[in-house]
Motif scaffolding. Structure first.
Motif, short mmCIF file in Angstrom:
data_model
loop_
_atom_site.label_atom_id
_atom_site.label_comp_id
_atom_site.label_asym_id
_atom_site.label_seq_id
_atom_site.Cartn_x
_atom_site.Cartn_y
_atom_site.Cartn_z
N PRO A 88 0.84 -1.21 0.00
CA PRO A 88 0.00 0.00 0.00
C PRO A 88 0.87 1.26 0.00
O PRO A 88 2.00 1.24 0.49
N ASP A 89 0.35 2.34 -0.55
CA ASP A 89 1.11 3.60 -0.62
C ASP A 89 1.58 4.05 0.75
O ASP A 89 2.72 4.50 0.92
N ALA A 90 0.70 3.90 1.76
CA ALA A 90 1.05 4.36 3.11
C ALA A 90 2.22 3.56 3.67
O ALA A 90 3.10 4.11 4.35
N VAL A 91 2.25 2.26 3.39
CA VAL A 91 3.35 1.41 3.87
C VAL A 91 4.64 1.77 3.14
O VAL A 91 5.71 1.88 3.75
N ALA A 92 4.55 1.96 1.81
CA ALA A 92 5.73 2.32 1.04
C ALA A 92 6.33 3.63 1.55
O ALA A 92 7.56 3.77 1.68
N GLU A 93 5.47 4.57 1.90
CA GLU A 93 5.94 5.85 2.43
C GLU A 93 6.60 5.67 3.80
O GLU A 93 7.64 6.28 4.09
N GLN A 109 12.91 -6.51 -5.11
CA GLN A 109 13.28 -7.61 -4.22
C GLN A 109 12.11 -8.53 -3.90
O GLN A 109 12.26 -9.48 -3.14
N GLY A 110 10.93 -8.25 -4.47
CA GLY A 110 9.78 -9.12 -4.25
C GLY A 110 9.02 -8.86 -2.97
O GLY A 110 8.24 -9.71 -2.52
N PHE A 111 9.20 -7.69 -2.35
CA PHE A 111 8.50 -7.38 -1.10
C PHE A 111 6.99 -7.29 -1.35
O PHE A 111 6.54 -6.80 -2.38
N LYS A 112 6.23 -7.74 -0.37
CA LYS A 112 4.76 -7.68 -0.41
C LYS A 112 4.25 -7.20 0.95
O LYS A 112 5.02 -7.01 1.89
N TRP A 113 2.94 -7.05 1.05
CA TRP A 113 2.32 -6.66 2.31
C TRP A 113 1.53 -7.84 2.84
O TRP A 113 0.66 -8.40 2.15
N ALA A 114 1.84 -8.28 4.06
CA ALA A 114 1.11 -9.36 4.73
C ALA A 114 -0.09 -8.74 5.45
O ALA A 114 0.06 -8.18 6.54
N VAL A 115 -1.22 -8.82 4.80
CA VAL A 115 -2.41 -8.07 5.24
C VAL A 115 -2.83 -8.44 6.65
O VAL A 115 -3.01 -7.57 7.52
N GLU A 116 -2.99 -9.74 6.90
CA GLU A 116 -3.53 -10.20 8.18
C GLU A 116 -2.63 -9.82 9.36
O GLU A 116 -3.12 -9.48 10.44
N ASP A 117 -1.32 -9.88 9.15
CA ASP A 117 -0.38 -9.58 10.23
C ASP A 117 0.08 -8.12 10.24
O ASP A 117 0.80 -7.71 11.15
N GLY A 118 -0.32 -7.35 9.22
CA GLY A 118 0.13 -5.97 9.15
C GLY A 118 1.64 -5.89 9.15
O GLY A 118 2.25 -5.17 9.93
N ALA A 119 2.28 -6.67 8.25
CA ALA A 119 3.73 -6.82 8.28
C ALA A 119 4.31 -6.79 6.87
O ALA A 119 3.63 -7.05 5.88
N LEU A 120 5.59 -6.47 6.81
CA LEU A 120 6.32 -6.46 5.55
C LEU A 120 6.79 -7.89 5.25
O LEU A 120 7.45 -8.52 6.08
N TYR A 121 6.43 -8.40 4.07
CA TYR A 121 6.84 -9.74 3.65
C TYR A 121 8.04 -9.61 2.72
O TYR A 121 8.00 -8.87 1.73
N MET A 122 9.13 -10.33 3.06
CA MET A 122 10.38 -10.22 2.30
C MET A 122 10.89 -11.61 1.94
O MET A 122 11.21 -12.40 2.83
N PRO A 123 10.98 -11.95 0.65
CA PRO A 123 11.54 -13.25 0.27
C PRO A 123 13.03 -13.32 0.58
O PRO A 123 13.74 -12.31 0.47
N VAL A 124 13.49 -14.49 0.97
CA VAL A 124 14.91 -14.73 1.20
C VAL A 124 15.43 -15.57 0.04
O VAL A 124 14.85 -16.61 -0.29
N TYR A 125 16.52 -15.10 -0.60
CA TYR A 125 17.08 -15.79 -1.77
C TYR A 125 18.45 -16.37 -1.44
O TYR A 125 19.23 -15.77 -0.69
N LEU A 139 6.14 -3.78 11.30
CA LEU A 139 6.61 -2.40 11.35
C LEU A 139 6.22 -1.74 12.67
O LEU A 139 6.91 -0.86 13.17
N LYS A 140 5.11 -2.20 13.26
CA LYS A 140 4.67 -1.70 14.55
C LYS A 140 4.23 -2.89 15.40
O LYS A 140 3.51 -3.76 14.92
N LEU A 141 4.67 -2.92 16.66
CA LEU A 141 4.32 -4.03 17.53
C LEU A 141 2.99 -3.77 18.23
O LEU A 141 2.69 -2.65 18.65
N SER A 142 2.18 -4.84 18.35
CA SER A 142 0.88 -4.73 19.01
C SER A 142 1.02 -4.80 20.53
O SER A 142 0.19 -4.27 21.26
#
Length: 260
Positions: A88-93, A109-125, A139-142
């Protein structure tokens, strides 16, 4: 028995045997992620903290040293299976503000947004560019003791992250985390150790691509960086840089002054 070991015993009650698990470390009490690795083997629990500044380790229980070699814990593939979307734009910002990575950097790098966890998804290569694990970063702890980073391995590999485009130089900057590697990789080839350990197998794999290693670990692991640099001088030209903060948290201009 130490009070901290009583906490470890409680943490291990519901865990299966024969597999390493990461839990909250009652010694250093680091709240941002689970860094204490524990292994249950019969009546014995082996533990070690992966934080260089802690390093707590030991064995709890009555089991002695067996004369029969123990089997290596069975590898159990794990994947992140929850829904993923474009960033999402807000996350990218937010990521740009915190780490100086652009949307193009992250998409490459293939980054995505993990909707349910509100987290940055990063593939490891791995070194061949094959996707071997999923790294999910909050990005923020609950709540205070929530795990900040989770890495799930679905292929048995060397636990190194090679960002896309990390093999263009003979010099490699070794850092701890995925975001650190992606950021430094904008300047020089960088590989994430996904921790602070460099095994013989990992070193041999790196030697196939690089002749010089620069250790740029987080400030709390600078002593470990010095030890690693000395240990691997037999294979590489090595050096250590002492950073005032984690690489991902430093301005790109400051990193340029350090590495270029």
């Amino acid at each position: 028995m130490l009070p901290q070991e009583e906490e470890i015993k409680l943490s291990a009650l519901s865990l299966p045997e024969g597999v390493w698990h990461n839990v909250f470390c009652p010694f250093c009490r680091a709240s941002h992620e689970d860094k204490l690795s524990i292994l249950k083997d019969g009546t014995t629990i082996v533990y070690r903290c992966l934080r260089a500044s802690c390093g707590a380790s030991g064995k709890i229980g009555s089991g002695g040293v067996s004369s029969t070699p123990k089997k290596k814990p069975e590898f159990i593939p794990k994947r992140y299976t929850k829904a993923l979307t474009s960033l999402p734009d807000a996350v990218a910002e937010e990521v740009y503000e915190k780490y100086g990575l652009t949307l193009d950097d992250m998409v490459a790098q293939g980054f995505k947004w993990a909707v349910e966890d509100g987290a940055l998804y990063m593939p490891v290569y791995n070194a061949a560019g094959i996707h071997v694990a999923d790294c999910v970063k909050k990005l923020k702890l609950s709540y205070p003791k929530e795990r900040k980073v989770i890495t799930l391995y679905h292929k048995q590999d060397m636990n190194l992250h090679f960002p896309i485009g990390s093999s263009r130089d003979s010099t490699c900057v070794l850092v701890e985390g995925v975001l650190d590697a992606v950021k430094v990789n904008k300047l020089l080839s960088s590989v994430a150790l996904l921790g602070t350990h460099l095994s013989n197998e990992q070193a041999v794999a790196l030697r196939k691509k690089y002749s010089k290693l620069i250790f740029a670990l987080d400030p709390d692991a600078q002593d470990k960086a010095v030890k690693l640099a000395k240990q691997w001088r037999c294979l590489f030209s090595t050096s250590v840089v002492m950073l005032r903060d984690d690489p991902k948290d430093l301005p790109l201009e400051e990193l340029k002054e350090v590495f270029l």
